[in-house]
Design a protein around this motif. Structure first.
Motif, PDB file in Angstrom:
ATOM      1  N   ALA A 127      84.409  66.583  49.730  1.00 40.32           N
ATOM      2  CA  ALA A 127      83.218  66.386  48.522  1.00 40.32           C
ATOM      3  C   ALA A 127      81.427  66.434  48.894  1.00 40.32           C
ATOM      4  CB  ALA A 127      83.441  64.454  48.194  1.00 40.32           C
ATOM      5  N   TYR A 131      78.940  68.615  46.386  1.00 39.84           N
ATOM      6  CA  TYR A 131      78.161  67.868  45.990  1.00 39.84           C
ATOM      7  C   TYR A 131      76.437  67.855  46.785  1.00 39.84           C
ATOM      8  CZ  TYR A 131      81.892  66.747  43.367  1.00 39.84           C
ATOM      9  OH  TYR A 131      83.447  66.374  42.268  1.00 39.84           O
ATOM     10  N   PRO A 268      79.189  61.472  41.103  1.00 38.32           N
ATOM     11  CA  PRO A 268      78.870  61.466  42.267  1.00 38.32           C
ATOM     12  C   PRO A 268      77.646  61.377  43.717  1.00 38.32           C
ATOM     13  CG  PRO A 268      78.570  63.757  41.865  1.00 38.32           C
ATOM     14  CD  PRO A 268      78.575  62.955  40.740  1.00 38.32           C
ATOM     15  N   ARG A 282      78.590  58.394  46.661  1.00 42.18           N
ATOM     16  CA  ARG A 282      79.742  58.323  46.781  1.00 42.18           C
ATOM     17  C   ARG A 282      80.481  59.153  47.214  1.00 42.18           C
ATOM     18  NH1 ARG A 282      77.972  56.831  40.521  1.00 42.18           N
ATOM     19  NH2 ARG A 282      77.736  54.705  41.190  1.00 42.18           N
ATOM     20  N   TYR A 285      84.328  59.814  46.116  1.00 40.95           N
ATOM     21  CA  TYR A 285      84.616  60.826  44.620  1.00 40.95           C
ATOM     22  C   TYR A 285      85.710  61.833  44.579  1.00 40.95           C
ATOM     23  CZ  TYR A 285      82.226  61.712  40.918  1.00 40.95           C
ATOM     24  OH  TYR A 285      82.002  61.691  39.356  1.00 40.95           O
TER      25      TYR A 285
END
Length: 378
Positions: A127, A131, A268, A282, A285
């Motif tokens: 993640a 992101y 995210p 986040r 995620y």
């Protein structure tokens, strides 16, 4: 009848039946081992699940709501008791029996590196990379509420820093919005046991929203985030990290459709609109809640749930309307759909990645609505 914690510990487990009368949502966040879950309002309707040959011991959050159903069971011929202090008292008692030593912390960290590496750390790192949640020089306020998700997030950040691919700083930030003394102790104890050097600051948000009748949870969440941004910025951070996971994302998508009449997701990362230069990320995620629970239970960890005034005073044990959780309803809907479609969760998640604007009646961008008729004749 009231049963003290000391009296309960002297009883033989085979002579007792332990019943958790809190809601299913609270039960899933943690329960006393061996307990079955029956809502307080259903206790007399589901007497077939109770064993007349045993002492039936009911518990709620703090021991307030379980008194009345225990009395009613006694009137119905059961030997029933309400556990004094409830689930909170049990957690505090467990803390008294345990030691927060370095070996315990090391074993928990080892479980992240070995047993749960693929399910937890790999997805955390994925993640972060997918992101682009972090950059060299970031100073991140890891926001810890005291629950399983945020506590695990803190440990995953520590593990990520151990790899040290680029420089970044962490501040483990705990806001006390008005926790009870017991819940404050649980948070501090778990932070010590997990080796998380927390910075705690106080606010009185719970008092401010307790008398609000319409959407107190929404208002509380908004206020808490504002306080976290402000404190993080004061400490020199440029980002705050929240512990929302994969299941939170898909539940949010369905809740928006079924209750909000809109297609949206939990992003995210987000730029703050009120705090210049601040960003929300986040990193959990892509992590499944069931894996977080497995990690928690494997290590014998016990965390608080929400601990606001609604839960902390046992109101969520009661069917009074305020305790109805739309998120729990959505969880149950997804669970039922999964029985006939094992890919339903990933399909919900992917649905907001595969939006075809050619088949959408209208959409919003930057607050402006665009209708398909605008370009229909072109």
């Amino acid at each position: 009848m009231i049963l003290t914690m000391d009296e309960w510990e002297q009883l033989q487990p085979e002579d007792c039946q332990l019943v958790d009368i809190r809601g299913e949502d609270a039960y899933q966040h943690g329960f006393i081992p061996g307990a079955v879950q029956i809502d307080a309002s259903e206790i007399l309707k589901k007497k077939e699940r109770l064993d007349r040959t045993k002492k039936v011991i009911l518990y709620c959050i703090r021991g307030a709501v379980s008194v009345e159903p225990a009395d009613r069971l006694c009137e119905a011929g059961y030997e029933a008791y309400s556990l004094e202090g409830g689930y909170n008292a049990w957690i505090l008692r467990q803390m008294e029996h345990e030691e927060a030593d370095e070996q315990r912390c090391s074993d928990i960290e080892k479980s992240i590196r070995k047993r749960f590496h693929k399910e937890l750390f790999s997805r955390f790192a994925k993640a972060v990379n997918t992101y682009e949640l972090m950059k060299p020089g970031d100073k991140i306020a890891v926001c810890i509420s005291g629950g399983k998700d945020s506590m695990l997030m803190a440990k995953l950040f520590q593990e990520l820093r151990r790899h040290n691919k680029f420089p970044f700083e962490l501040v483990f930030l705990v806001m006390d919005p008005g926790y009870s003394e017991a819940n404050r102790k649980v948070i501090e104890y778990n932070a010590k046991r997990l080796g998380i050097p927390v910075t705690i600051f106080e606010s009185r948000i719970f008092d401010a929203v307790y008398t609000v009748e319409k959407s107190p949870c929404y208002l509380c969440a908004r206020m808490r985030r504002g306080y976290l941004y402000h404190k993080a910025q004061e400490l020199g951070c440029n980002k705050i990290a929240l512990g929302h996971h994969y299941d939170d994302v898909i539940e949010t998508i369905l809740m928006g459709m079924l209750y909000g009449g809109q297609v949206q997701t939990m992003m995210p990362k987000l730029h703050s609109t009120n705090f210049a230069g601040m960003e929300l990320i986040r990193p959990m995620y892509l992590i499944r809640e069931e894996d977080i629970i497995r990690w928690r239970d494997y290590n014998g960890l016990r965390f608080i749930q929400c601990a606001c005034h609604f839960t902390d005073t046992c109101t969520t044990c009661e069917p009074d309307g305020r305790s109805v959780s739309k998120r729990m309803e959505i969880k149950n809907r997804i669970r039922e759909m999964k029985k006939t479609n094992p890919f339903v969760e990933s399909n919900i998640f992917k649905s907001v990645e595969n939006v075809n604007l050619n088949t959408v009646i209208a959409y919003k961008k930057d607050g402006q609505t665009h209708h398909f008729l605008e370009a229909y004749g072109e």
